[in-house]
Design a protein around this motif. Structure first.
Motif, PDB file in Angstrom:
ATOM      1  N   GLY A  83      12.808  10.577 -11.868  1.00  0.00           N
ATOM      2  CA  GLY A  83      12.630   9.414 -12.729  1.00  0.00           C
ATOM      3  C   GLY A  83      12.680   8.074 -12.041  1.00  0.00           C
ATOM      4  N   LYS A  84      12.805   8.050 -10.719  1.00  0.00           N
ATOM      5  CA  LYS A  84      12.891   6.770 -10.010  1.00  0.00           C
ATOM      6  C   LYS A  84      11.520   6.083  -9.940  1.00  0.00           C
ATOM      7  CE  LYS A  84      16.883   7.756  -7.047  1.00  0.00           C
ATOM      8  NZ  LYS A  84      17.384   7.809  -5.645  1.00  0.00           N
ATOM      9  N   GLN A  85      11.571   4.762  -9.780  1.00  0.00           N
ATOM     10  CA  GLN A  85      10.343   3.984  -9.728  1.00  0.00           C
ATOM     11  C   GLN A  85       9.805   3.829  -8.311  1.00  0.00           C
ATOM     12  OE1 GLN A  85      10.393   0.695 -12.465  1.00  0.00           O
ATOM     13  NE2 GLN A  85       8.848  -0.427 -11.342  1.00  0.00           N
ATOM     14  N   SER A  86      10.499   4.279  -7.326  1.00  0.00           N
ATOM     15  CA  SER A  86      10.100   4.091  -5.933  1.00  0.00           C
ATOM     16  C   SER A  86       8.718   4.676  -5.646  1.00  0.00           C
ATOM     17  CB  SER A  86      11.126   4.751  -5.000  1.00  0.00           C
ATOM     18  OG  SER A  86      10.646   4.779  -3.671  1.00  0.00           O
ATOM     19  N   ALA A  87       7.920   3.933  -4.879  1.00  0.00           N
ATOM     20  CA  ALA A  87       6.569   4.375  -4.510  1.00  0.00           C
ATOM     21  C   ALA A  87       6.582   5.366  -3.357  1.00  0.00           C
ATOM     22  CB  ALA A  87       5.720   3.161  -4.127  1.00  0.00           C
ATOM     23  N   ALA A 102       2.153  -1.124 -13.086  1.00  0.00           N
ATOM     24  CA  ALA A 102       3.169  -0.143 -12.712  1.00  0.00           C
ATOM     25  C   ALA A 102       3.295  -0.067 -11.196  1.00  0.00           C
ATOM     26  CB  ALA A 102       2.801   1.237 -13.270  1.00  0.00           C
ATOM     27  N   THR A 103       4.397   0.542 -10.749  1.00  0.00           N
ATOM     28  CA  THR A 103       4.550   0.929  -9.347  1.00  0.00           C
ATOM     29  C   THR A 103       3.845   2.259  -9.162  1.00  0.00           C
ATOM     30  OG1 THR A 103       6.681  -0.193  -9.186  1.00  0.00           O
ATOM     31  CG2 THR A 103       6.213   1.498  -7.543  1.00  0.00           C
ATOM     32  N   ILE A 104       2.932   2.347  -8.180  1.00  0.00           N
ATOM     33  CA  ILE A 104       2.141   3.558  -8.004  1.00  0.00           C
ATOM     34  C   ILE A 104       2.420   4.173  -6.633  1.00  0.00           C
ATOM     35  CG2 ILE A 104       0.386   2.648  -9.555  1.00  0.00           C
ATOM     36  CD1 ILE A 104      -1.407   2.232  -7.129  1.00  0.00           C
ATOM     37  N   PRO A 105       2.069   5.451  -6.440  1.00  0.00           N
ATOM     38  CA  PRO A 105       2.380   6.114  -5.161  1.00  0.00           C
ATOM     39  C   PRO A 105       1.754   5.399  -3.969  1.00  0.00           C
ATOM     40  CG  PRO A 105       1.766   7.733  -6.820  1.00  0.00           C
ATOM     41  CD  PRO A 105       1.489   6.392  -7.417  1.00  0.00           C
ATOM     42  N   GLN A 106       2.490   5.358  -2.881  1.00  0.00           N
ATOM     43  CA  GLN A 106       2.014   4.658  -1.693  1.00  0.00           C
ATOM     44  C   GLN A 106       0.737   5.277  -1.129  1.00  0.00           C
ATOM     45  OE1 GLN A 106       5.281   4.888   1.077  1.00  0.00           O
ATOM     46  NE2 GLN A 106       5.197   7.117   1.287  1.00  0.00           N
ATOM     47  N   GLY A 107       0.503   6.562  -1.385  1.00  0.00           N
ATOM     48  CA  GLY A 107      -0.715   7.204  -0.909  1.00  0.00           C
ATOM     49  C   GLY A 107      -1.967   6.672  -1.566  1.00  0.00           C
ATOM     50  N   ILE A 108      -1.837   6.120  -2.776  1.00  0.00           N
ATOM     51  CA  ILE A 108      -2.966   5.472  -3.449  1.00  0.00           C
ATOM     52  C   ILE A 108      -2.988   3.999  -3.062  1.00  0.00           C
ATOM     53  CG2 ILE A 108      -4.045   4.921  -5.674  1.00  0.00           C
ATOM     54  CD1 ILE A 108      -2.595   7.370  -6.844  1.00  0.00           C
ATOM     55  N   GLY A 109      -1.867   3.332  -3.222  1.00  0.00           N
ATOM     56  CA  GLY A 109      -1.740   1.939  -2.803  1.00  0.00           C
ATOM     57  C   GLY A 109      -2.370   0.958  -3.767  1.00  0.00           C
ATOM     58  N   ASP A 110      -3.681   1.038  -3.932  1.00  0.00           N
ATOM     59  CA  ASP A 110      -4.405   0.203  -4.882  1.00  0.00           C
ATOM     60  C   ASP A 110      -5.718   0.918  -5.194  1.00  0.00           C
ATOM     61  OD1 ASP A 110      -6.258  -0.393  -2.799  1.00  0.00           O
ATOM     62  OD2 ASP A 110      -5.123  -2.164  -2.212  1.00  0.00           O
ATOM     63  N   VAL A 111      -6.608   0.253  -5.895  1.00  0.00           N
ATOM     64  CA  VAL A 111      -7.831   0.916  -6.355  1.00  0.00           C
ATOM     65  C   VAL A 111      -8.697   1.399  -5.202  1.00  0.00           C
ATOM     66  CG1 VAL A 111      -9.182  -1.223  -6.567  1.00  0.00           C
ATOM     67  CG2 VAL A 111      -9.729   0.735  -8.023  1.00  0.00           C
ATOM     68  N   ALA A 112      -8.621   0.742  -4.044  1.00  0.00           N
ATOM     69  CA  ALA A 112      -9.398   1.192  -2.887  1.00  0.00           C
ATOM     70  C   ALA A 112      -8.907   2.536  -2.371  1.00  0.00           C
ATOM     71  CB  ALA A 112      -9.343   0.146  -1.774  1.00  0.00           C
ATOM     72  N   GLY A 113      -7.716   2.969  -2.799  1.00  0.00           N
ATOM     73  CA  GLY A 113      -7.168   4.248  -2.380  1.00  0.00           C
ATOM     74  C   GLY A 113      -7.563   5.431  -3.239  1.00  0.00           C
TER      75      GLY A 113
END
Length: 351
Positions: free
Chosen positions: A269-273, A305-316
């Motif tokens: 349940g943590k928000q960490s990316a 939202a905070t999203i996974p670092q593997g995605i990062g942003d829409v370019a991911g």
């Protein structure tokens, strides 16, 4: 490399423009290196369109919780913000819709009222945008404003965000927790469902509590759709859907859009990316096992939202789709998940 198109179930890009209107040309057209979305990164990631949310922020009170700090330290149970009346919400909603219409005037985006519009925008290389309301605060109980917004292009509406409205009750941000958190739709909410059905406005069940979900399921003649929600069986957040709810969505020929928000993906349940692909794939596998491959898509929550670092942003986005491939998803399934299922459910909803 040929990019797989991605049509997305939810973003909060208009909120960024609301907060910095003087800088909107840089934010949208050239990018400023902030947030998750802008036109250059959309093009780089294969993002072809999606639901652009009109969302009314709650007023910041001196005792408002620090959501990020609290949600990084489960367990947590954040109180629901106060109801916002339509008189206070309407100017904010109008400003956000105005930003979307300005984006259309730049020539790079088209506001779509039908799936034919979406396909035409995609063919023209424009971002296909659906005007969506995340929470119906800007609509009064008489529903007159619903017709005004429909005439302006509104084609998707969530009766609530995670707070009460005159129509129903949102779920609080709680972990661990379940979506059964309060009463169902109000009488005005039941009229709202009927009017949305009549106008062919898609109803979004993300953020709605379980009793309200049940009411919509009983009253609506349209597919049940949750644009940005995940599996409660994997992550026990109030914002996620139980298997019973997921089966009801599938039986209605509806849709679920996978939310990239880490607090709804991580089992702790943590928000960490700081997560790998395993939580994302675990949710995808579970959702596929319950709703089936025709009723699942992507609902990023970009810029909200905070999203996974593997995605990062829409370019991911290509990295996400590559993770699906490496996990064994075939190209036909990936195309369904990335865009075809969204267009199919909108065909079934809008006609």
């Amino acid at each position: 490399m040929t990019l797989t198109p991605v049509f997305d179930g939810h973003n909060d890009f208009l909120l960024r423009l609301l907060r910095d209107p003087a800088n909107r040309e840089a934010i949208w057209l050239t990018g400023e290196g902030k947030g998750h979305l802008d036109l250059p990164r959309m093009k780089a990631g294969g993002f072809v369109g999606g639901f652009f949310a009109v969302y009314i922020p709650s007023p910041k009170a001196h005792d408002s919780p620090d959501y990020e700090a609290v949600m990084n330290n489960p367990p947590y149970d954040l109180p629901l913000p106060d109801l916002i009346g339509d008189a206070a919400a309407q100017p904010v909603a109008m400003a956000m819709a105005g930003h979307l219409m300005w984006m259309e005037r730049t020539g790079a985006l088209a506001i779509c009222r039908s799936t034919a519009d979406i396909r035409a925008a995609m063919d023209a290389g424009k971002i296909a945008a659906i005007l969506h309301m995340e929470g119906a605060e800007a609509i009064g109980e008489d529903l007159d404003a619903l017709h005004v917004w429909h005439a302006a292009g509104l084609r998707s509406l969530g009766p609530v965000w995670s707070r009460p409205t005159v129509f129903g009750h949102g779920v609080p941000f709680r972990f661990p927790g379940a979506p059964d958190t309060g009463p169902g739709l109000t009488e005005a909410g039941k009229r709202l469902v009927a009017e949305c059905n009549a106008l062919k406005i898609m109803l979004d069940l993300s953020h709605l509590n379980e009793a309200g979900f049940n009411d919509v399921a009983a009253l609506s003649d349209a597919p049940l759709v949750a644009t940005h929600s995940n599996a409660h069986a994997v992550t026990r957040s109030t914002r996620n859907l139980t298997d019973r709810q997921l089966r009801m969505i599938a039986e209605s020929r509806g849709m679920v859009g996978l939310n990239y928000a880490t607090s709804f993906l991580r089992e702790d349940g943590k928000q960490s990316a700081d997560i790998g692909w395993e939580p994302v794939l675990k949710h995808m596998d579970h959702l596929l096992s319950v709703v089936g491959e025709d009723h699942l898509g992507l609902g990023s929550d970009f810029d909200g939202a905070t999203i996974p670092q593997g995605i990062g942003d829409v370019a991911g986005l290509p990295h996400l789709l590559e993770a699906f491939r490496a996990h064994g998803y075939g190209e036909a399934l990936i195309e369904k998940l990335a865009w075809k299922n969204w267009l199919a459910v909108l065909d079934r909803t809008w006609g």
